[in-house]
Design a protein around this motif. Structure first.
Motif, PDB file in Angstrom:
ATOM      1  N   UNK A  52       0.814  -1.222   0.000  1.00  0.00           N
ATOM      2  CA  UNK A  52       0.000   0.000   0.000  1.00  0.00           C
ATOM      3  C   UNK A  52       0.844   1.268   0.000  1.00  0.00           C
ATOM      4  N   UNK A  53       2.026   1.153   0.582  1.00  0.00           N
ATOM      5  CA  UNK A  53       2.848   2.346   0.719  1.00  0.00           C
ATOM      6  C   UNK A  53       4.325   2.012   0.588  1.00  0.00           C
ATOM      7  N   UNK A  54       5.072   3.020   0.174  1.00  0.00           N
ATOM      8  CA  UNK A  54       6.518   2.927   0.100  1.00  0.00           C
ATOM      9  C   UNK A  54       7.054   3.475   1.420  1.00  0.00           C
ATOM     10  N   UNK A  55       7.834   2.674   2.123  1.00  0.00           N
ATOM     11  CA  UNK A  55       8.359   3.088   3.427  1.00  0.00           C
ATOM     12  C   UNK A  55       9.852   3.338   3.306  1.00  0.00           C
ATOM     13  N   UNK A  56      10.270   4.479   3.816  1.00  0.00           N
ATOM     14  CA  UNK A  56      11.670   4.877   3.897  1.00  0.00           C
ATOM     15  C   UNK A  56      11.939   5.136   5.374  1.00  0.00           C
ATOM     16  N   UNK A  57      13.077   4.713   5.850  1.00  0.00           N
ATOM     17  CA  UNK A  57      13.422   4.941   7.252  1.00  0.00           C
ATOM     18  C   UNK A  57      14.516   5.997   7.343  1.00  0.00           C
ATOM     19  N   UNK A  58      14.447   6.790   8.393  1.00  0.00           N
ATOM     20  CA  UNK A  58      15.470   7.819   8.624  1.00  0.00           C
ATOM     21  C   UNK A  58      15.729   7.914  10.121  1.00  0.00           C
ATOM     22  N   UNK A  59      16.896   8.401  10.448  1.00  0.00           N
ATOM     23  CA  UNK A  59      17.195   8.662  11.844  1.00  0.00           C
ATOM     24  C   UNK A  59      16.659  10.040  12.197  1.00  0.00           C
ATOM     25  N   UNK A  60      16.059  10.150  13.354  1.00  0.00           N
ATOM     26  CA  UNK A  60      15.484  11.424  13.789  1.00  0.00           C
ATOM     27  C   UNK A  60      16.580  12.482  13.850  1.00  0.00           C
ATOM     28  N   UNK A 129      19.550   2.558  23.771  1.00  0.00           N
ATOM     29  CA  UNK A 129      18.613   3.506  24.371  1.00  0.00           C
ATOM     30  C   UNK A 129      18.838   4.913  23.801  1.00  0.00           C
ATOM     31  N   UNK A 130      17.749   5.573  23.485  1.00  0.00           N
ATOM     32  CA  UNK A 130      17.825   6.922  22.939  1.00  0.00           C
ATOM     33  C   UNK A 130      17.745   6.981  21.420  1.00  0.00           C
ATOM     34  N   UNK A 131      17.879   5.824  20.748  1.00  0.00           N
ATOM     35  CA  UNK A 131      17.767   5.831  19.291  1.00  0.00           C
ATOM     36  C   UNK A 131      16.344   6.189  18.890  1.00  0.00           C
ATOM     37  N   UNK A 132      16.226   7.183  18.019  1.00  0.00           N
ATOM     38  CA  UNK A 132      14.919   7.590  17.486  1.00  0.00           C
ATOM     39  C   UNK A 132      14.983   7.469  15.972  1.00  0.00           C
ATOM     40  N   UNK A 133      13.953   6.859  15.415  1.00  0.00           N
ATOM     41  CA  UNK A 133      13.878   6.734  13.964  1.00  0.00           C
ATOM     42  C   UNK A 133      12.550   7.324  13.490  1.00  0.00           C
ATOM     43  N   UNK A 134      12.525   7.640  12.210  1.00  0.00           N
ATOM     44  CA  UNK A 134      11.329   8.209  11.609  1.00  0.00           C
ATOM     45  C   UNK A 134      10.904   7.313  10.448  1.00  0.00           C
ATOM     46  N   UNK A 135       9.661   6.904  10.504  1.00  0.00           N
ATOM     47  CA  UNK A 135       9.059   6.114   9.416  1.00  0.00           C
ATOM     48  C   UNK A 135       8.436   7.104   8.435  1.00  0.00           C
ATOM     49  N   UNK A 136       8.986   7.132   7.247  1.00  0.00           N
ATOM     50  CA  UNK A 136       8.508   8.032   6.196  1.00  0.00           C
ATOM     51  C   UNK A 136       7.700   7.168   5.231  1.00  0.00           C
ATOM     52  N   UNK A 137       6.424   7.468   5.078  1.00  0.00           N
ATOM     53  CA  UNK A 137       5.602   6.633   4.205  1.00  0.00           C
ATOM     54  C   UNK A 137       4.958   7.467   3.104  1.00  0.00           C
ATOM     55  N   UNK A 138       4.917   6.851   1.941  1.00  0.00           N
ATOM     56  CA  UNK A 138       4.329   7.488   0.760  1.00  0.00           C
ATOM     57  C   UNK A 138       3.263   6.569   0.197  1.00  0.00           C
ATOM     58  N   UNK A 139       2.038   7.070   0.145  1.00  0.00           N
ATOM     59  CA  UNK A 139       0.956   6.410  -0.590  1.00  0.00           C
ATOM     60  C   UNK A 139       0.832   7.201  -1.886  1.00  0.00           C
ATOM     61  N   UNK A 140       1.366   6.657  -2.973  1.00  0.00           N
ATOM     62  CA  UNK A 140       1.444   7.438  -4.210  1.00  0.00           C
ATOM     63  C   UNK A 140       0.085   7.941  -4.694  1.00  0.00           C
ATOM     64  N   UNK A 141       0.082   9.185  -5.159  1.00  0.00           N
ATOM     65  CA  UNK A 141      -1.110   9.772  -5.776  1.00  0.00           C
ATOM     66  C   UNK A 141      -0.930   9.904  -7.278  1.00  0.00           C
ATOM     67  N   UNK A 142       0.286   9.701  -7.752  1.00  0.00           N
ATOM     68  CA  UNK A 142       0.620   9.724  -9.182  1.00  0.00           C
ATOM     69  C   UNK A 142       1.658   8.635  -9.411  1.00  0.00           C
TER      70      UNK A 142
END
Length: 169
Positions: A52-60, A129-142
């Motif tokens: 359903x979505x493209x997931x990219x991970x990044x460090x906060x 401990x203290x590691x923060x990550x960000x889940x970046x998700x894209x549900x394409x519209x085009x």
């Protein structure tokens, strides 16, 4: 309508064999977005397609996360360089969720791109401990698909080029 004849931009193109092949392949995607200074950026990223979505991970705390929070509209290209070129192009707006620890999708990406022993050692090392990550998700519209091997060429490809490619296959 035959799915292979869908116009560029139609999200149903995600169901084409070319799109499915590229989404499942161990490739690097290129993420395009606008930086803080309003100039474009293109960076290579690992990704995971969930269906359903493209997931990219990044460090906060990274510039990428900061910039995407300010301007969440993106474009992504997943393409091949060998054989007849194939490309999947996606556009849309990302959503982001910040979490503690290693994102499950990030762990999956690491295991796909490395030997299992190496991936596990890397993940154990960073999961502190203290590691923060960000889940970046894209549900394409085009969605756009270009596949020179399947005769799905860009719309304005000149007729002589189309003809030459069809006889070369």
């Amino acid at each position: 309508m035959n799915i292979e004849n869908l116009p560029q931009g139609d999200v149903r193109l995600l169901d084409t064999p070319t799109a499915q092949r590229l989404l499942a392949a161990p490739l690097v995607a290129r993420l395009a977005y606008m930086g803080k200074d309003a100039t474009p950026r293109v960076i290579p990223v690992n990704f995971l397609w969930t269906g359903d979505e493209l997931v990219i991970a990044a460090f906060a705390g990274t510039y990428k996360v900061r910039d995407l929070r300010a301007r969440p509209d993106v474009a992504v290209c997943i393409d091949t360089a060998d054989g007849p070129p194939q490309a999947l192009m996606l556009r849309g707006r990302v959503t982001m969720t910040e979490t503690d620890g290693v994102l499950p999708e990030y762990a999956t990406m690491q295991r796909q791109g490395r030997a299992e022993e190496d991936a596990n050692a890397y993940l154990e090392t960073i999961d502190q401990p203290g590691l923060r990550m960000v889940r970046i998700s894209l549900r394409p519209t085009w969605v756009g698909v270009v596949d020179f091997g399947e005769d799905r060429l860009p719309g304005r490809t000149p007729d002589p080029v189309r003809e030459a490619l069809s006889t070369a296959q």
